[in-house]
Design a protein around this motif. Structure first.
Motif, PDB file in Angstrom:
ATOM      1  N   ALA A   1       0.676  -1.117   0.255  1.00 27.23           N
ATOM      2  CA  ALA A   1       0.084   0.155   0.229  1.00 27.23           C
ATOM      3  C   ALA A   1       0.722   1.150   0.118  1.00 27.23           C
ATOM      4  O   ALA A   1       2.000   1.426   0.400  1.00 27.23           O
ATOM      5  N   PRO A   2       0.252   2.481  -0.643  1.00 29.47           N
ATOM      6  CA  PRO A   2       0.981   3.707  -0.515  1.00 29.47           C
ATOM      7  C   PRO A   2       1.428   4.031   0.862  1.00 29.47           C
ATOM      8  O   PRO A   2       0.605   3.532   1.836  1.00 29.47           O
ATOM      9  N   ASN A   3       2.520   4.612   1.271  1.00 28.09           N
ATOM     10  CA  ASN A   3       2.969   5.201   2.367  1.00 28.09           C
ATOM     11  C   ASN A   3       2.214   6.302   3.175  1.00 28.09           C
ATOM     12  O   ASN A   3       2.163   6.704   4.341  1.00 28.09           O
ATOM     13  N   SER A   4       1.755   7.366   1.853  1.00 30.03           N
ATOM     14  CA  SER A   4       1.336   8.472   2.372  1.00 30.03           C
ATOM     15  C   SER A   4      -0.084   8.593   2.624  1.00 30.03           C
ATOM     16  O   SER A   4      -0.723   9.789   3.026  1.00 30.03           O
ATOM     17  N   ILE A   5      -0.791   7.781   2.672  1.00 33.66           N
ATOM     18  CA  ILE A   5      -2.190   7.616   2.825  1.00 33.66           C
ATOM     19  C   ILE A   5      -2.665   6.677   3.759  1.00 33.66           C
ATOM     20  O   ILE A   5      -1.955   5.438   3.947  1.00 33.66           O
ATOM     21  N   SER A   6      -4.044   6.640   4.243  1.00 35.90           N
ATOM     22  CA  SER A   6      -4.398   5.536   5.261  1.00 35.90           C
ATOM     23  C   SER A   6      -4.863   4.201   4.155  1.00 35.90           C
ATOM     24  O   SER A   6      -5.140   4.246   3.217  1.00 35.90           O
ATOM     25  N   LEU A   7      -5.203   3.357   5.125  1.00 36.00           N
ATOM     26  CA  LEU A   7      -5.703   2.171   4.099  1.00 36.00           C
ATOM     27  C   LEU A   7      -7.010   2.186   3.901  1.00 36.00           C
ATOM     28  O   LEU A   7      -7.376   1.492   2.763  1.00 36.00           O
ATOM     29  N   VAL A   8      -7.856   3.100   4.591  1.00 37.11           N
ATOM     30  CA  VAL A   8      -9.180   3.309   4.260  1.00 37.11           C
ATOM     31  C   VAL A   8      -9.073   3.838   2.633  1.00 37.11           C
ATOM     32  O   VAL A   8      -9.779   3.759   1.976  1.00 37.11           O
ATOM     33  N   GLU A   9      -8.017   4.971   2.618  1.00 31.81           N
ATOM     34  CA  GLU A   9      -7.978   5.730   1.383  1.00 31.81           C
ATOM     35  C   GLU A   9      -7.424   4.578   0.253  1.00 31.81           C
ATOM     36  O   GLU A   9      -7.824   4.619  -0.900  1.00 31.81           O
ATOM     37  N   ALA A  10      -6.554   3.841   0.589  1.00 30.98           N
ATOM     38  CA  ALA A  10      -5.711   2.833  -0.531  1.00 30.98           C
ATOM     39  C   ALA A  10      -6.898   2.019  -0.937  1.00 30.98           C
ATOM     40  O   ALA A  10      -6.994   1.636  -1.889  1.00 30.98           O
ATOM     41  N   ALA A  11      -8.069   1.590  -0.040  1.00 29.89           N
ATOM     42  CA  ALA A  11      -9.149   0.571  -0.503  1.00 29.89           C
ATOM     43  C   ALA A  11     -10.064   1.188  -1.612  1.00 29.89           C
ATOM     44  O   ALA A  11     -10.605   0.676  -2.257  1.00 29.89           O
ATOM     45  N   ALA A  12      -9.880   2.683  -1.550  1.00 30.03           N
ATOM     46  CA  ALA A  12     -10.646   3.377  -2.713  1.00 30.03           C
ATOM     47  C   ALA A  12     -10.020   3.224  -4.211  1.00 30.03           C
ATOM     48  O   ALA A  12     -10.570   3.654  -5.001  1.00 30.03           O
ATOM     49  N   MET A  13      -8.930   2.802  -4.008  1.00 32.64           N
ATOM     50  CA  MET A  13      -7.874   3.102  -5.408  1.00 32.64           C
ATOM     51  C   MET A  13      -7.754   1.838  -6.280  1.00 32.64           C
ATOM     52  O   MET A  13      -8.074   2.154  -7.784  1.00 32.64           O
ATOM     53  N   PRO A  14      -7.747   0.528  -6.001  1.00 30.96           N
ATOM     54  CA  PRO A  14      -7.349  -0.236  -6.895  1.00 30.96           C
ATOM     55  C   PRO A  14      -8.151  -0.483  -8.408  1.00 30.96           C
ATOM     56  O   PRO A  14      -7.695   0.034  -9.514  1.00 30.96           O
ATOM     57  N   THR A  15      -9.426  -0.770  -8.249  1.00 33.32           N
ATOM     58  CA  THR A  15     -10.268  -0.918  -9.553  1.00 33.32           C
ATOM     59  C   THR A  15     -10.672   0.492 -10.212  1.00 33.32           C
ATOM     60  O   THR A  15     -10.054   0.485 -11.772  1.00 33.32           O
TER      61      THR A  15
END
Length: 301
Positions: free
Chosen positions: A99-113
Motif C-alpha cells: 500500500a502507499p505510505n502517504s495515505i491511510s488504508l481506508v483511502e488505499a481501499a478506494a484506489m485499485p479498480t
C-alpha cells in the motif's frame, strides 16, 4: 453473518481487512455477471477491492510477510471470498501490492479498480497533450481518477456534472470545463463550443442509445470508449472511431504506478463516503442508481 476465519493455504496470504472499496461490479456479481465463468462459493462474500495488514503467509509466499500493509483486487477463484469481511485469504499472485505510505488504508481501499481502470482507459485512448476529452460519468470513483490522470498528461478534459458542487470538485481535480447535464444538453453544448468535434469520448455510465448519440460529437477517426459494454462495431465504424468496450486488467505493476503517483503528491484519492458494514445494502442501492459521488469505502471494524 459470522463465518469461520479463512485458512492460509500454500501460495496465499491472510489479510486482516481494514477497508473495502465498493464498485458497481460488486452488485453485478450479485446479479450473476460471472455465473458459468468462474466457480462460486456460497454464502457469497462480496468485494473486489480491499486494503489491510498481512496476518500470516502460506507456504511458498515470498513477496509479502506478516505486518505488511497491502492493497489491491482481492477477487480470485472461487468467487465469493471477497473483501467485505474482517479476514480474507488472497493468492499472492492476485492483483495486490504494498500500500502507499502517504495515505491511510481506508483511502488505499478506494484506489485499485477505479484507479487502474482510469489509468488503463486513458492509455487505451491514445489521447495526447492538448487533445480534447469529453468525460461522461466524471463524478464517480473512476471518473475522478480519469480527470486527474488525464490532466497530468496535459489532456483537455470536459467533465459532465450534475451540481455546482460537482463542478467545483471536478475543476479542482483538473477538468478545464464542465457541463451540467441536469441543466444543459451535452450534445448542444459540445456542438456549440467545439463545432468540429472533440478528440475523444470516455463514457462510464451511458446506455447504448446515449453512447451512440455521443459518438457523433467525436471527430472522424477519433476514439470512443465505454465501460458499460454498450459499444457495437457498427456505431464505431460509422465515424471510423477506434476504442469500443473497455475492461480493466488488474496487475501489481498498475498498482505500483498508482502508488508512486499518490506518494509523489500528484494524485488525490477521491473518497466520497466512508461507511460501516450495516450501511452496505443502502450503498449498493445508490450505486445501482448511479448516484455515487467519488468512491464509497467500507471501514471494517
Amino acid at each position: 453473518m459470522e463465518l469461520p476465519r479463512p485458512e492460509v493455504k500454500p501460495g496465499t496470504i491472510l489479510v486482516r481487512v481494514a477497508a473495502a472499496g465498493m464498485n458497481p461490479f460488486d452488485w453485478k456479481l450479485i446479479d450473476g455477471i460471472l455465473d458459468g465463468k468462474m466457480p462460486h462459493k456460497f454464502p457469497l462474500v462480496l468485494g473486489v477491492d480491499g486494503a489491510g495488514t498481512v496476518e500470516a503467509v502460506g507456504e511458498g509466499v515470498t513477496l509479502f510477510k506478516p505486518g505488511d500493509q497491502i492493497y489491491g483486487q482481492f477477487i480470485h477463484s472461487p468467487v465469493g471470498e471477497g473483501s467485505y469481511a474482517e479476514y480474507v485469504a488472497v493468492p499472492e499472485k492476485a492483483a495486490i501490492s504494498h500500500a502507499p505510505n502517504s495515505i491511510s488504508l481506508v483511502e488505499a481501499a478506494a484506489m485499485p479498480t477505479a484507479g487502474m481502470t482510469a489509468q488503463q482507459i486513458i492509455e487505451r485512448s491514445g489521447l495526447k497533450h492538448e487533445q480534447i476529452l469529453l468525460l461522461v460519468g466524471a463524478t464517480g470513483g473512476v471518473g475522478s481518477f480519469v480527470v486527474q490522470l488525464a490532466a497530468m498528461q496535459g489532456i483537455y478534459v470536459i467533465a459532465t456534472v450534475s451540481s455546482d458542487e460537482d463542478e467545483v470538485r471536478m475543476k479542482k481535480l483538473g477538468a478545464k470545463e464542465t457541463i451540467n447535464y441536469k441543466k444543459l444538453s451535452i450534445e448542444k453544448e459540445i456542438r456549440n463550443r467545439y463545432p468540429s468535434g472533440v478528440d475523444g469520448l470516455i463514457d462510464l455510465v451511458s446506455p447504448a442509445e446515449v453512447f451512440k448519440a455521443l459518438t457523433e460529437l467525436v471527430v472522424v477517426k477519433g476514439v470512443a470508449l465505454t465501460t458499460a459494454f454498450v459499444a457495437t462495431p457498427e456505431v464505431l465504424k460509422a465515424r471510423g472511431l477506434s476504442g469500443g468496450n473497455f475492461e480493466t486488467q488488474g496487475t501489481p505493476a498498475s498498482l505500483d504506478a498508482l502508488t508512486d503517483a499518490v506518494d509523489n503528491g500528484a494524485l488525490v484519492v477521491p473518497v466520497g463516503e466512508v461507511i460501516g458494514m450495516k450501511d452496505v445494502p443502502g450503498a449498493i442501492s445508490e450505486s445501482r442508481g448511479l448516484k455515487g459521488k467519488g468512491k464509497t469505502v467500507i471501514k471494517i471494524e
